[in-house]
Structures are given as structure tokens and as C-alpha cells.
Design a protein around this motif. Structure first.
Motif, PDB file in Angstrom:
ATOM      1  N   GLY A 129       0.862  -1.190   0.000  1.00  0.00           N
ATOM      2  CA  GLY A 129       0.000   0.000   0.000  1.00  0.00           C
ATOM      3  C   GLY A 129       0.889   1.228   0.000  1.00  0.00           C
ATOM      4  N   ALA A 130       0.845   1.991  -1.113  1.00  0.00           N
ATOM      5  CA  ALA A 130       1.769   3.126  -1.278  1.00  0.00           C
ATOM      6  C   ALA A 130       1.064   4.463  -1.090  1.00  0.00           C
ATOM      7  CB  ALA A 130       2.404   3.060  -2.667  1.00  0.00           C
TER       8      ALA A 130
ATOM      9  N   SER B  20      -1.044   7.433   1.579  1.00  0.00           N
ATOM     10  CA  SER B  20      -0.555   8.470   2.498  1.00  0.00           C
ATOM     11  C   SER B  20       0.494   7.905   3.444  1.00  0.00           C
ATOM     12  CB  SER B  20      -1.690   9.022   3.355  1.00  0.00           C
ATOM     13  OG  SER B  20      -2.749   9.451   2.573  1.00  0.00           O
TER      14      SER B  20
ATOM     15  N   ALA C 294      -0.117  -1.363   4.718  1.00  0.00           N
ATOM     16  CA  ALA C 294      -0.740  -0.047   4.926  1.00  0.00           C
ATOM     17  C   ALA C 294      -1.821   0.139   3.866  1.00  0.00           C
ATOM     18  CB  ALA C 294       0.301   1.059   4.866  1.00  0.00           C
ATOM     19  N   VAL C 295      -2.696  -0.880   3.745  1.00  0.00           N
ATOM     20  CA  VAL C 295      -3.822  -0.787   2.802  1.00  0.00           C
ATOM     21  C   VAL C 295      -5.013  -0.203   3.576  1.00  0.00           C
ATOM     22  CG1 VAL C 295      -2.945  -2.742   1.453  1.00  0.00           C
ATOM     23  CG2 VAL C 295      -4.702  -3.169   3.190  1.00  0.00           C
ATOM     24  N   PRO C 296      -6.131   0.131   2.911  1.00  0.00           N
ATOM     25  CA  PRO C 296      -7.242   0.778   3.605  1.00  0.00           C
ATOM     26  C   PRO C 296      -7.727   0.005   4.842  1.00  0.00           C
ATOM     27  CG  PRO C 296      -7.521   1.000   1.251  1.00  0.00           C
ATOM     28  CD  PRO C 296      -6.351   0.082   1.447  1.00  0.00           C
TER      29      PRO C 296
ATOM     30  N   THR D  66      -2.483  -0.614  10.896  1.00  0.00           N
ATOM     31  CA  THR D  66      -3.859  -0.225  11.235  1.00  0.00           C
ATOM     32  C   THR D  66      -3.899   0.818  12.346  1.00  0.00           C
ATOM     33  OG1 THR D  66      -6.026  -0.992  11.966  1.00  0.00           O
ATOM     34  CG2 THR D  66      -4.137  -2.184  12.857  1.00  0.00           C
ATOM     35  N   SER D  67      -4.891   1.731  12.249  1.00  0.00           N
ATOM     36  CA  SER D  67      -5.066   2.767  13.269  1.00  0.00           C
ATOM     37  C   SER D  67      -5.989   2.292  14.371  1.00  0.00           C
ATOM     38  CB  SER D  67      -5.748   3.996  12.678  1.00  0.00           C
ATOM     39  OG  SER D  67      -5.126   4.428  11.526  1.00  0.00           O
TER      40      SER D  67
ATOM     41  N   PHE E  23       2.340   3.742  12.685  1.00  0.00           N
ATOM     42  CA  PHE E  23       3.060   4.998  12.416  1.00  0.00           C
ATOM     43  C   PHE E  23       2.052   6.142  12.394  1.00  0.00           C
ATOM     44  CE2 PHE E  23       6.102   1.964  10.927  1.00  0.00           C
ATOM     45  CZ  PHE E  23       7.346   2.577  11.011  1.00  0.00           C
TER      46      PHE E  23
ATOM     47  N   ASN F  25       1.045  10.185  10.899  1.00  0.00           N
ATOM     48  CA  ASN F  25       1.055  10.898   9.622  1.00  0.00           C
ATOM     49  C   ASN F  25       1.631  12.309   9.782  1.00  0.00           C
ATOM     50  OD1 ASN F  25       0.481  11.766   7.050  1.00  0.00           O
ATOM     51  ND2 ASN F  25      -1.734  11.555   7.220  1.00  0.00           N
TER      52      ASN F  25
ATOM     53  N   VAL G  33      -5.470  13.317   7.788  1.00  0.00           N
ATOM     54  CA  VAL G  33      -5.578  11.854   7.885  1.00  0.00           C
ATOM     55  C   VAL G  33      -6.301  11.294   6.660  1.00  0.00           C
ATOM     56  CG1 VAL G  33      -6.725   9.998   9.180  1.00  0.00           C
ATOM     57  CG2 VAL G  33      -5.493  11.797  10.409  1.00  0.00           C
TER      58      VAL G  33
ATOM     59  N   VAL H 280     -10.485   7.544   5.597  1.00  0.00           N
ATOM     60  CA  VAL H 280      -9.774   6.745   6.610  1.00  0.00           C
ATOM     61  C   VAL H 280     -10.451   6.943   7.968  1.00  0.00           C
ATOM     62  CG1 VAL H 280      -7.562   6.448   7.796  1.00  0.00           C
ATOM     63  CG2 VAL H 280      -7.585   6.905   5.341  1.00  0.00           C
TER      64      VAL H 280
HETATM   65  N1  LIG Z   1      -3.935   8.512   7.017  1.00  0.00           N
HETATM   66  C1  LIG Z   1      -3.480   8.548   8.252  1.00  0.00           C
HETATM   67  O1  LIG Z   1      -3.295   9.628   8.859  1.00  0.00           O
HETATM   68  C2  LIG Z   1      -3.115   7.277   8.960  1.00  0.00           C
HETATM   69  C3  LIG Z   1      -2.333   7.347  10.123  1.00  0.00           C
HETATM   70  C4  LIG Z   1      -1.946   6.157  10.758  1.00  0.00           C
HETATM   71  C5  LIG Z   1      -2.380   4.936  10.254  1.00  0.00           C
HETATM   72  N2  LIG Z   1      -3.182   4.899   9.141  1.00  0.00           N
HETATM   73  C6  LIG Z   1      -3.593   3.589   8.634  1.00  0.00           C
HETATM   74  O2  LIG Z   1      -2.768   3.261   7.538  1.00  0.00           O
HETATM   75  C7  LIG Z   1      -3.497   2.440   6.615  1.00  0.00           C
HETATM   76  C8  LIG Z   1      -3.462   3.078   5.247  1.00  0.00           C
HETATM   77  O3  LIG Z   1      -4.009   4.369   5.325  1.00  0.00           O
HETATM   78  P1  LIG Z   1      -3.660   5.509   4.247  1.00  0.00           P
HETATM   79  O4  LIG Z   1      -4.158   6.783   4.824  1.00  0.00           O
HETATM   80  O5  LIG Z   1      -2.256   5.360   3.805  1.00  0.00           O
HETATM   81  O6  LIG Z   1      -4.655   5.056   3.062  1.00  0.00           O
HETATM   82  P2  LIG Z   1      -4.601   5.483   1.500  1.00  0.00           P
HETATM   83  O7  LIG Z   1      -5.994   5.325   1.025  1.00  0.00           O
HETATM   84  O8  LIG Z   1      -3.902   6.789   1.350  1.00  0.00           O
HETATM   85  O9  LIG Z   1      -3.652   4.350   0.851  1.00  0.00           O
HETATM   86  C9  LIG Z   1      -3.998   2.992   0.781  1.00  0.00           C
HETATM   87  C10 LIG Z   1      -3.254   2.386  -0.405  1.00  0.00           C
HETATM   88  O10 LIG Z   1      -3.423   0.970  -0.366  1.00  0.00           O
HETATM   89  C11 LIG Z   1      -3.557   0.537  -1.716  1.00  0.00           C
HETATM   90  N3  LIG Z   1      -4.165  -0.796  -1.748  1.00  0.00           N
HETATM   91  C12 LIG Z   1      -5.472  -1.127  -1.633  1.00  0.00           C
HETATM   92  N4  LIG Z   1      -5.614  -2.468  -1.719  1.00  0.00           N
HETATM   93  C13 LIG Z   1      -4.368  -2.985  -1.876  1.00  0.00           C
HETATM   94  C14 LIG Z   1      -3.864  -4.296  -2.032  1.00  0.00           C
HETATM   95  N5  LIG Z   1      -4.665  -5.353  -2.017  1.00  0.00           N
HETATM   96  N6  LIG Z   1      -2.527  -4.454  -2.203  1.00  0.00           N
HETATM   97  C15 LIG Z   1      -1.685  -3.389  -2.239  1.00  0.00           C
HETATM   98  N7  LIG Z   1      -2.115  -2.123  -2.092  1.00  0.00           N
HETATM   99  C16 LIG Z   1      -3.443  -1.922  -1.908  1.00  0.00           C
HETATM  100  C17 LIG Z   1      -4.377   1.623  -2.377  1.00  0.00           C
HETATM  101  O11 LIG Z   1      -4.239   1.560  -3.786  1.00  0.00           O
HETATM  102  C18 LIG Z   1      -3.760   2.881  -1.761  1.00  0.00           C
HETATM  103  O12 LIG Z   1      -2.682   3.368  -2.533  1.00  0.00           O
HETATM  104  C19 LIG Z   1      -4.908   2.309   7.216  1.00  0.00           C
HETATM  105  O13 LIG Z   1      -4.967   1.136   7.957  1.00  0.00           O
HETATM  106  C20 LIG Z   1      -5.014   3.516   8.121  1.00  0.00           C
HETATM  107  O14 LIG Z   1      -5.943   3.347   9.167  1.00  0.00           O
HETATM  108  C21 LIG Z   1      -3.535   6.045   8.470  1.00  0.00           C
END
Ligand SMILES: NC(=O)c1ccc[n+]([C@@H]2O[C@H](COP(=O)([O-])OP(=O)(O)OC[C@H]3O[C@@H](n4cnc5c(N)ncnc54)[C@H](O)[C@@H]3O)[C@@H](O)[C@H]2O)c1
Length: 290
Positions: A7-8, A10, A87-89, A116-117, A139, A141, A233, A237
Motif C-alpha cells: 500500500g503506497a 498516504s 498499509a492498505v485501507p 492499522t489505526s 506509524f 502521519n 488523515v 480513513v
Molecule cells: N492517514 C493517516 O493519517 C493514517 C495514520 C496512521 C495509520 N493509518 C492507517 O494506515 C493504513 C493506510 O491508510 P492511508 O491513509 O495510507 O490510506 P490510502 O488510502 O492513502 O492508501 C492505501 C493504499 O493501499 C492501496 N491498496 C489497496 N488495496 C491494496 C492491495 N490489495 N494491495 C496493495 N495495495 C493496496 C491503495 O491503492 C492505496 O494506494 C490504514 O490502515 C489507516 O488506518 C492512516
């Protein structure tokens, strides 16, 4: 060490950057070339910012980028990993599927971590034949700036896995706190409670988003107000997290309608350019609902 991030988005690209900056080989995986490329571009942008501010030397920037590779094939991405961080959704079914696929292709002794959060690490780990190798590495953000990482220990996480996780976090220059697995851990539960209440206050006309944020910055010394933080965030999410916390912890986490409406409209915050604020060049420039 070889670290693979699945998952690439945020968080994922930032975690890969942190690993590579600390000297690890990092592989960044996503569902297609475009998303992997966007993740690597994000890292380039972060590093360029670091060089501008004098925090990163041009040599460190180049060395970090040299240690990062993109790979869309999950099996190839994790084939020789020592640590995999997903770090997927924020959806249990999706994350379980990823865990199962990782276990099928990664070396037997690789540690499998989730960013996961809020979701239960114990439940996620149940998707693995060897749940003792699963751990939460939460981690914050943006990962290359924020110092904290919650190490979330599930029911079946082994002492060896926990020690490995803590050592990894310290090795990348971050501050680990070890927390027991419970919905929202120590940080998201409080952070999301504040964010949801702020949205309800906007809904009921107590004050507008900018004034609520100013109140928390100036009155409580928060570096960022709860609505701007929700934008940072990602509203999608936050909605996923709130739905899970609502299910696990009850009514007080029920997602407000405004949050659902904005997500439906594609107003996801910083990443889409509009949430509670309008975002330009990575900065919140004005409230969205003026
Ligand atoms: N955004 C935040 O501030 C934050 C902070 C801490 C933790 N998190 C957690 O981090 C995780 C990711 O959040 P985010 O904000 O980076 O989400 P995001 O939507 O920015 O990124 C998720 C990425 O995962 C990819 N993805 C989806 N399915 C996939 C698969 N099967 N294989 C590979 N890649 C896949 C998507 O294409 C997308 O690029 C979540 O669990 C979230 O709760 C987020």
C-alpha cells in the motif's frame, strides 16, 4: 534488513521512506504501477523538502532513493522480506486477505506487521497460520516527520516478534510505545473522539471549522486543530475507523452525517484537495464551506 510495505498511499510511502532512510532496503507495493509511482514521487517530494530545509543532505536523499524499489506483484515484493508492513485501507476483510497472501509468499521467519489505526491486531493475525509473527506498527502521519510508533501486541504475538518490532522502531529513529491490542489503541481512540465531536459541533452550528481549530491550537496548544487533522488523515480513513470504533465501543463513535456526506462527494481532505478545508500545494488555504 529488507522491508516491504504493502500500500503506497498516504502512510505506506512514508513508511518505506523511513525504512530506507535508516539503511534498510525497502520495496513499495500497490495494486498498479501508477500508485507505486505516485508513492515514490511522494518520497521524492518529502526528501526534496528535507534538503530545502537543511534536514537531509543531497547524498542522504540519493542513498535513500537508491534503496527503494517499486513492485506491483505482491509475491515478488515479499519473497525475501524480513519485515512486511501492510498499509492498505482500514478494512478488516481486505487486511486479512493481504495477510494471507503475504504469509503464502514471504519467508517463514518474516515478521508481518499492520499499520492499522484501530482494528484488532489479534483478529487480523487470526488470518495467519502463524499468528505469533503478527504485530501492529502504528506509524503517524506523516511518518517521516512524526516520532511516535505504537507497537501493538496482539493476544498471540510472540515475545520475539514484539522485541523485533521495538528494535526496528528504535533503529529507524522513532519512539516506540508498546500497547495492548484494543480498539483504537491508545492514540486513535482519543484522536478520533475529538475529531468526531468537532464535526458534530460544525453540524450543530456551535462554531465553524476554522474557529474550532483555532480554539484547540491556541487554547489547548494542539499543533493542529481536529478538523485540519481529519483532513490530513483522510476523511475516508477517519470514517472507516469511526465505523469500527462505533461497532466495538458504542454510540459515542457513531460517524456524523457530514463525514459520510463529504466522503460520498469525494471530499477526502488533503489527498483530494478538499475536505473541511481547501488544500493547495499541501497546505490548507481556506475553509471549504465559506
Ligand atoms: N492517514 C493517516 O493519517 C493514517 C495514520 C496512521 C495509520 N493509518 C492507517 O494506515 C493504513 C493506510 O491508510 P492511508 O491513509 O495510507 O490510506 P490510502 O488510502 O492513502 O492508501 C492505501 C493504499 O493501499 C492501496 N491498496 C489497496 N488495496 C491494496 C492491495 N490489495 N494491495 C496493495 N495495495 C493496496 C491503495 O491503492 C492505496 O494506494 C490504514 O490502515 C489507516 O488506518 C492512516
Amino acid at each position: 534488513m529488507r522491508v516491504t510495505v504493502i500500500g503506497a498511499g498516504s502512510m505506506g510511502h512514508g513508511i518505506a521512506q523511513v525504512a530506507a532512510a535508516a539503511g534498510h532496503d525497502a520495496t513499495l507495493n500497490d495494486v498498479d504501477e501508477e500508485r507505486v509511482a505516485a508513492g515514490i514521487e511522494g518520497i521524492e517530494g518529502n526528501l526534496a523538502g528535507g534538503v530545502e530545509r537543511g534536514k537531509v543532505t543531497p547524498e542522504e536523499r540519493d542513498a535513500t532513493l537508491d534503496r527503494i524499489a517499486g513492485e506491483t506483484d505482491l509475491a515478488a515484493a515479499v519473497g525475501d522480506a524480513d519485515l512486511v508492513v501492510e498499509a492498505v485501507p482500514e478494512r478488516m476483510d481486505l487486511k486479512k486477505e493481504v495477510f494471507t497472501d503475504v504469509e503464502a509468499a514471504a519467508p517463514d521467519d518474516a515478521v508481518v506487521a499492520t499499520n492499522t489505526s484501530s482494528l484488532s491486531v489479534t483478529e487480523l493475525a487470526s488470518a495467519l497460520e502463524a499468528p505469533e509473527r503478527a504485530v501492529g506498527l502504528h506509524f503517524f502521519n506523516p511518518p517521516h516527520i512524526m516520532d511516535l510508533v505504537e507497537v501493538v501486541v496482539g493476544e498471540r504475538t510472540s515475545g520475539t516478534t514484539e522485541a523485533f518490532a521495538v528494535e526496528f522502531v528504535e533503529g529507524v529513529g522513532k519512539e516506540p510505545v508498546v500497547v495492548r491490542d484494543s480498539a483504537g489503541f491508545a492514540s486513535s481512540r482519543l484522536g478520533v473522539a475529538l475529531g468526531l465531536e468537532a464535526i458534530r459541533m460544525v453540524e450543530t452550528g456551535v462554531a465553524d471549522a476554522a474557529d474550532i481549530d483555532t480554539a484547540m491550537r491556541e487554547g489547548y496548544n494542539h499543533p493542529m486543530g481536529p478538523l485540519e487533522l481529519t483532513d490530513l488523515v483522510g476523511l475516508d480513513v477517519r470514517l472507516d475507523i469511526a465505523e469500527y470504533l462505533h461497532e466495538e465501543l458504542g454510540e459515542r463513535f457513531r460517524p456524523p452525517q457530514t463525514l459520510r456526506r463529504k466522503v460520498r462527494a469525494g471530499d477526502l481532505g488533503k489527498k483530494s484537495g478538499r475536505g473541511f478545508y481547501v488544500w493547495e500545494d499541501g497546505e490548507a488555504v481556506r475553509p471549504a464551506d465559506e
